[in-house]
Design a protein around this motif. Structure first.
Motif, PDB file in Angstrom:
ATOM      1  N   ALA A  72     126.356 -17.679 -45.081  1.00 46.42           N
ATOM      2  CA  ALA A  72     126.077 -17.913 -43.732  1.00 46.42           C
ATOM      3  C   ALA A  72     125.199 -19.677 -44.246  1.00 46.42           C
ATOM      4  O   ALA A  72     125.256 -21.156 -43.613  1.00 46.42           O
ATOM      5  CB  ALA A  72     125.757 -17.959 -43.003  1.00 46.42           C
ATOM      6  N   ASN A 256     139.785 -16.030 -23.745  1.00 44.89           N
ATOM      7  CA  ASN A 256     138.444 -15.541 -23.521  1.00 44.89           C
ATOM      8  C   ASN A 256     137.232 -16.788 -23.728  1.00 44.89           C
ATOM      9  O   ASN A 256     137.434 -17.698 -23.703  1.00 44.89           O
ATOM     10  CB  ASN A 256     137.966 -15.372 -24.997  1.00 44.89           C
ATOM     11  N   LYS A 257     136.982 -16.756 -21.933  1.00 46.20           N
ATOM     12  CA  LYS A 257     135.939 -17.763 -21.644  1.00 46.20           C
ATOM     13  C   LYS A 257     135.057 -18.251 -22.430  1.00 46.20           C
ATOM     14  O   LYS A 257     134.428 -19.433 -22.518  1.00 46.20           O
ATOM     15  CB  LYS A 257     136.102 -17.317 -20.159  1.00 46.20           C
ATOM     16  N   ASP A 258     134.074 -17.436 -23.340  1.00 48.51           N
ATOM     17  CA  ASP A 258     133.171 -18.333 -24.269  1.00 48.51           C
ATOM     18  C   ASP A 258     133.859 -18.290 -25.506  1.00 48.51           C
ATOM     19  O   ASP A 258     132.968 -17.950 -26.631  1.00 48.51           O
ATOM     20  CB  ASP A 258     132.697 -16.718 -24.031  1.00 48.51           C
ATOM     21  N   ALA A 260     133.670 -20.636 -27.255  1.00 48.67           N
ATOM     22  CA  ALA A 260     132.252 -21.938 -27.283  1.00 48.67           C
ATOM     23  C   ALA A 260     132.094 -21.222 -28.293  1.00 48.67           C
ATOM     24  O   ALA A 260     130.737 -21.813 -29.204  1.00 48.67           O
ATOM     25  CB  ALA A 260     132.434 -22.895 -26.566  1.00 48.67           C
ATOM     26  N   VAL A 261     131.334 -19.675 -27.774  1.00 46.69           N
ATOM     27  CA  VAL A 261     130.031 -19.398 -28.233  1.00 46.69           C
ATOM     28  C   VAL A 261     130.220 -18.079 -29.059  1.00 46.69           C
ATOM     29  O   VAL A 261     129.350 -17.605 -29.149  1.00 46.69           O
ATOM     30  CB  VAL A 261     128.970 -19.673 -27.545  1.00 46.69           C
ATOM     31  N   THR A 262     131.682 -18.102 -29.284  1.00 49.04           N
ATOM     32  CA  THR A 262     131.938 -16.433 -29.908  1.00 49.04           C
ATOM     33  C   THR A 262     131.880 -16.437 -31.809  1.00 49.04           C
ATOM     34  O   THR A 262     132.584 -17.598 -32.171  1.00 49.04           O
ATOM     35  CB  THR A 262     133.320 -15.993 -29.605  1.00 49.04           C
ATOM     36  N   ALA A 263     130.897 -15.181 -32.082  1.00 47.53           N
ATOM     37  CA  ALA A 263     131.195 -15.678 -33.853  1.00 47.53           C
ATOM     38  C   ALA A 263     132.715 -15.343 -33.866  1.00 47.53           C
ATOM     39  O   ALA A 263     133.357 -14.475 -33.147  1.00 47.53           O
ATOM     40  CB  ALA A 263     129.748 -14.500 -34.186  1.00 47.53           C
ATOM     41  N   ASP A 266     132.684 -10.993 -33.442  1.00 46.65           N
ATOM     42  CA  ASP A 266     132.948 -10.657 -32.983  1.00 46.65           C
ATOM     43  C   ASP A 266     134.219 -10.824 -32.023  1.00 46.65           C
ATOM     44  O   ASP A 266     135.259  -9.999 -31.210  1.00 46.65           O
ATOM     45  CB  ASP A 266     132.292 -11.667 -31.399  1.00 46.65           C
ATOM     46  N   THR A 452     133.056 -32.816 -32.395  1.00 45.09           N
ATOM     47  CA  THR A 452     133.606 -31.916 -32.433  1.00 45.09           C
ATOM     48  C   THR A 452     132.874 -31.194 -31.047  1.00 45.09           C
ATOM     49  O   THR A 452     133.383 -31.015 -30.341  1.00 45.09           O
ATOM     50  CB  THR A 452     132.441 -31.101 -33.104  1.00 45.09           C
ATOM     51  N   ASP A 453     131.271 -31.716 -30.620  1.00 48.43           N
ATOM     52  CA  ASP A 453     130.863 -31.388 -28.810  1.00 48.43           C
ATOM     53  C   ASP A 453     131.658 -32.319 -27.687  1.00 48.43           C
ATOM     54  O   ASP A 453     131.732 -31.442 -27.029  1.00 48.43           O
ATOM     55  CB  ASP A 453     129.629 -32.463 -29.240  1.00 48.43           C
ATOM     56  N   TYR A 456     135.097 -30.371 -27.629  1.00 47.65           N
ATOM     57  CA  TYR A 456     134.980 -28.918 -26.887  1.00 47.65           C
ATOM     58  C   TYR A 456     134.499 -29.156 -25.270  1.00 47.65           C
ATOM     59  O   TYR A 456     134.881 -28.477 -24.302  1.00 47.65           O
ATOM     60  CB  TYR A 456     133.349 -28.117 -27.133  1.00 47.65           C
ATOM     61  N   LEU A 460     136.821 -27.591 -21.712  1.00 46.81           N
ATOM     62  CA  LEU A 460     136.222 -27.165 -20.524  1.00 46.81           C
ATOM     63  C   LEU A 460     136.409 -28.107 -19.522  1.00 46.81           C
ATOM     64  O   LEU A 460     135.234 -27.817 -18.611  1.00 46.81           O
ATOM     65  CB  LEU A 460     134.833 -26.153 -20.927  1.00 46.81           C
TER      66      LEU A 460
ATOM     67  N   TYR B 150     122.847 -12.851 -25.455  1.00 44.86           N
ATOM     68  CA  TYR B 150     124.080 -12.994 -25.322  1.00 44.86           C
ATOM     69  C   TYR B 150     125.291 -12.005 -24.747  1.00 44.86           C
ATOM     70  O   TYR B 150     125.967 -12.302 -24.027  1.00 44.86           O
ATOM     71  CB  TYR B 150     124.607 -13.389 -27.268  1.00 44.86           C
ATOM     72  N   ASP B 156     132.481 -12.973 -20.673  1.00 46.94           N
ATOM     73  CA  ASP B 156     133.249 -11.993 -20.945  1.00 46.94           C
ATOM     74  C   ASP B 156     132.900 -10.379 -21.127  1.00 46.94           C
ATOM     75  O   ASP B 156     133.148 -10.110 -22.000  1.00 46.94           O
ATOM     76  CB  ASP B 156     134.946 -12.054 -22.036  1.00 46.94           C
ATOM     77  N   THR B 176     127.121 -21.952 -22.208  1.00 46.13           N
ATOM     78  CA  THR B 176     128.045 -22.783 -22.702  1.00 46.13           C
ATOM     79  C   THR B 176     127.302 -23.808 -21.730  1.00 46.13           C
ATOM     80  O   THR B 176     127.969 -24.792 -22.203  1.00 46.13           O
ATOM     81  CB  THR B 176     128.908 -22.674 -22.918  1.00 46.13           C
ATOM     82  N   SER B 264     128.172 -26.586 -29.199  1.00 42.97           N
ATOM     83  CA  SER B 264     128.107 -27.702 -29.096  1.00 42.97           C
ATOM     84  C   SER B 264     128.202 -28.538 -27.711  1.00 42.97           C
ATOM     85  O   SER B 264     128.335 -29.133 -27.275  1.00 42.97           O
ATOM     86  CB  SER B 264     130.065 -27.825 -29.188  1.00 42.97           C
ATOM     87  N   LEU B 265     127.967 -27.348 -27.067  1.00 46.22           N
ATOM     88  CA  LEU B 265     128.225 -28.129 -25.392  1.00 46.22           C
ATOM     89  C   LEU B 265     126.554 -27.766 -24.806  1.00 46.22           C
ATOM     90  O   LEU B 265     126.490 -28.436 -23.899  1.00 46.22           O
ATOM     91  CB  LEU B 265     129.104 -26.637 -24.388  1.00 46.22           C
TER      92      LEU B 265
END
Lengths: 496, 321
Positions: A72, A256-258, A260-263, A266, A452-453, A456, A460, B150, B156, B176, B264-265
């Motif tokens: 990372a 999954n709605k999230d 854009a922030v899911t690792a 997860d 990228t931004d 997304y 969305l 978070y 979800d 987001t 990004s958002l």
């Protein structure tokens, strides 16, 4: 503050730069083995334990001393290591498009190994294409790490498909139907609408987006026309179609709605817990997904798909390959590896690492401890948690991954390997991979953020297609045009 | 005093300028023990603060680590030009200043309020246990706090969204949407730091002369009146000092915290100087350019703290120097 610390570090390093190094030149240790230091990338939470390492040291007759860099923070750590000249005999460079790394390579910080490779049997076997792909300005500054060319595909819950009476999808439209059904028809049968089709993560490359974009015929990163004009992938029709596809998934709630922030962790956990039925990523992830589902989703069955197209024609099959099968370079800094003799010694070590014996150690561990094998060399891991602790951390450092006789007996892994092998035939390579653009090296990743931004936001539903196009033109203005011009010139120079 | 001093002035015959060095060496000799005592601190500042500042020189170069400072090409103000002409610059400055302003407005008064309230709590054990409890979040790392947020806020299955849904409201994707980033950022700071920040105010309150309270009581002041007319004026110098120090850290918004929240958002409202320096400098290896950004940030901070200090003095306070 960061800048001050940076400045401080630089000044201090400038003073101490000449004192480090030379460990490779030291006399062999008491047990007769020479020592090799290795600045390596760690893909797992913790470094490997000694058990397997000792065996590798025996097999290669070398003492290995690792300094680990977590994956990372590799950019940051590699940059500071380069800047402060605190390197090792072997440095694993996986980010060849990073400007510091490129500058260091071109400035001759590392040995050019091209002329030496043929002296060692395993290194001599590296294909000419691989060597070209891994070269910079026609020079090979390290031993290329050989990976599969294209390893991505779609993993789907077979038990859910069967339950809802659906076929394995072959086109993107069918895939959409499956995602919709998984969301709306309660595939886990618990009476609650708590599942989605896709389970994705915040990654436009290794997540679902790029693989889907291949299905829509998008080039990989860049495309070159016959008259030598270079275009970025996000100006292609396929890219827009992929965004629309993802947008449709998002609006329908089939992903999954999230996302854009899911690792990644997860994402995999949620999939294994039965929250979704479609996973797009490396095909060999299927084995781990199924392993993690044990006890939670015991009826999980997975099917791997690698032949989805948007048209349904076999001839349109495609799958991206960003790195053209080059996983990185194992490079040897001149400050540590002082002369040719030492270089050959270290190269010999890398050569030995590529033997079947060491490959088995780094992949599966020790026979009888971590795995059992039958007479056909099909391996079953017996103790998964021990393997994860002692072997898995080493797997990321293998200089060569495909092409060994020993293989995994797990049917899912075998299937994944087969499909990944098949992918090679349909792989879309990045034509600019080994070419040089100074602007891309120094500002490429910053500029990529604009795209990228915007991607997304489009998915969305926060911006329109015109806004996206405006983002592309601001990318062009902020340096994109220059990158294209530089690549076109470089391409012309190589291909005439 | 002034009247008494005035006649003396004409008597000073020797010009001031020539006397100064003499005075310095004299005072050095006279107070040599005192000067000896500040020597370690002085050396510390020279070695760890002033010497590294020399590194700022690379913002005028195209610095390449393996060439070193002496070999790297000089480029003059190239990086400054790039900084001021890039559209990112306006965004960075706007985001940084806005977040800072929000911190001053929404966060800064809270510890004062809390300290005054705690001061009114008479039951000692109760007061102490409350104090201990509100200190705890300070010792948690940002990674943990952002992870907790978070888990609470994701769409979800996040608790907050489940409650919203149960109440028949629309789910909100806090993580987001750009409009939620700043409130979230400030709320996290409040949660983490408000308790810890009361310490200094509480210490200042304890030294307030109790006779003042008694006198106020004699005059029939209520509790609220006492707070307003005794406690708050008494800790005003402390408040001003802390405010100036805070302003000095304007652009020091806390890299770790913001870096963890960025995606990004919400980048357009969340990217601040610190995160930008990290990505441009350490990740992309543009050492010279990011040093330039850092230098600019430092200068703005210096100007702000000087302005705040002057302002404080104008209003009759002591300031920090």
């Amino acid at each position: 503050m960061i800048a001050l610390t940076l400045g401080c570090g630089l000044l201090l390093s400038a003073c101490s730069g000449n004192q480090s190094g030379g460990s490779a030149g030291e006399a062999p240790a008491a047990d007769g083995k020479a020592t090799v230091t290795w600045l390596n990338i760690l893909h797992t939470p913790s470094p490997p334990t000694e058990t397997v390492l000792n065996k590798i040291e025996e097999a290669t007759n070398t003492n290995i001393e690792f300094s680990w860099i977590p994956d990372a923070s590799k950019e940051e750590r590699l940059n500071t290591s380069l800047a402060s000249d605190s390197l090792a005999d072997i440095v694993t460079l996986t980010i060849l498009d990073n400007s510091s790394v490129r500058n260091a390579l071109k400035a001759g910080v590392f040995w050019e190994v091209g002329p030496y490779l043929d002296e060692f049997p395993n290194l001599a076997a590296i294909s000419p294409e691989m060597r070209t792909s891994a070269s910079i300005d026609g020079k090979l500054y390290g031993v290329p790490m050989q990976k599969q060319v294209a390893r991505n595909g779609v993993i789907i819950r077979k038990d859910w498909l069967d339950k809802l009476g659906l076929e394995v999808p072959r086109t993107t439209d069918e895939l959409m139907e499956v995602a919709k059904a998984f969301t709306e028809q309660d595939p886990d049968g618990n009476g609650v609408k708590d599942t989605t089709g896709f389970m994705d993560r915040s990654d436009l490359v290794y997540g679902a987006f790029k693989t889907l974009s291949s299905y829509f015929g998008t080039p990989s990163v860049w495309s070159v026309s016959e008259d030598g004009k270079v275009t970025p992938e996000f100006e292609s029709e396929g890219y827009i179609k992929t965004m629309d596809y993802m947008k449709q998934l998002y609006e329908g709630g089939y992903i999954n709605k999230d996302f854009a922030v899911t690792a990644k962790t997860d994402q995999q956990q949620n999939f294994s817990q039965g929250k979704a039925g479609i996973y797009v990523g490396a095909l060999f992830d299927s084995k781990n997904l199924l392993n993690d589902a044990r006890g939670v989703q015991d009826n999980m069955e997975l099917v791997l798909v690698n032949d989805i197209t948007s048209t349904g024609n076999e001839s349109d099959r495609a799958i991206w390959s960003t790195t053209n099968g080059v996983g990185g370079l194992l490079s040897f800094p001149r400050s540590e590896v002082k002369d040719e003799e030492e270089l050959k010694r270290v190269l010999k070590f890398v050569n030995d690492l590529m033997s079947e014996e060491v490959y088995a150690l780094m992949t599966y561990g020790i026979e009888g401890v971590h795995y059992t094998a039958d007479e056909k060399k099909a391996v079953t891991i017996t103790d998964t948690s021990l393997w994860e602790q002692e072997v898995q951390p080493l797997a990321g450092s293998r200089p060569k991954e495909p092409g060994y006789e020993i293989h995994d007996a797990n049917p899912l892994k075998a299937e994944a390997d087969r499909l990944i092998q098949e992918n090679t035939e349909f792989a879309v390579l990045n034509p600019m991979f080994s070419l040089e653009s100074p602007t891309f090296s120094s500002q490429g990743s910053e500029l990529q953020k604009i795209i990228t931004d915007a991607t997304y936001k489009y998915i969305l539903g926060k911006i329109s297609l015109d806004d996206f196009k405006a983002a592309v033109s601001s990318w062009r203005k902020a340096g994109g045009d220059q990158i294209i011009a530089e690549y076109e010139a470089a391409y012309k120079a190589v291909n005439g | 005093m002034k009247a008494a001093d005035a006649p003396l002035v004409p008597l000073q015959v020797k010009p001031k300028k020539k006397r100064e060095p003499l005075q310095l060496s004299k005072s050095l000799r006279k107070h040599k023990l005192l000067y000896l005592m500040i020597l370690p601190g002085f050396i510390y500042f020279v070695i760890f603060k002033y010497f590294p500042m020399g590194g700022l020189i690379i913002s005028f170069q195209d610095y390449q680590p393996f060439l070193g400072v002496s070999e790297s090409p000089w480029v003059g103000f190239k990086h400054f030009e790039r900084l001021f002409t890039e559209p990112t610059f306006v965004m960075l400055l706007r985001n940084t200043l806005l977040l800072f302003a929000m911190e001053i407005v929404f966060f800064f008064p809270l510890p004062i309020l809390l300290a005054v309230m705690l001061n009114e709590v008479r039951h000692k054990l109760f007061k102490n246990s409350i104090q201990t409890m509100i200190y705890i979040p300070h010792f948690m790392s940002w990674v943990i706090i952002v992870s907790i947020t978070y888990v609470f806020l994701n769409v979800d299955g996040g608790v907050v969204n489940q409650i919203l849904e149960a109440m028949g409201l629309q789910k909100i994707s806090f993580l987001t949407s750009p409009e939620w980033l700043r409130p979230m950022y400030i709320a996290q700071i409040i949660w983490k730091e408000v308790g810890w920040s009361t310490i200094i105010y509480l210490a200042a309150i304890t030294v307030v002369d109790t006779q003042l309270y008694e006198a106020a009581e004699m005059d029939g002041a209520t509790r609220l009146r006492k707070m307003w007319h005794v406690t708050l004026p008494a800790i005003r110098p402390v408040i001003i000092t802390l405010l100036i120090l805070k302003i000095g850290n304007t652009l020091e918004l806390g890299f770790e915290h913001m870096y963890l929240l960025l995606n990004s958002l919400n980048r357009e409202v969340g990217e601040i100087f610190d995160t930008y320096i990290y990505t441009a400098g350490l990740k992309n290896g543009q050492l010279s350019f990011s040093t330039t950004v850092g230098l600019f940030k430092g200068l703005v901070g210096l100007i702000l703290v000087m302005a705040a200090n002057r302002l404080a003095k104008k209003f009759g306070e002591d300031g920090v120097y």
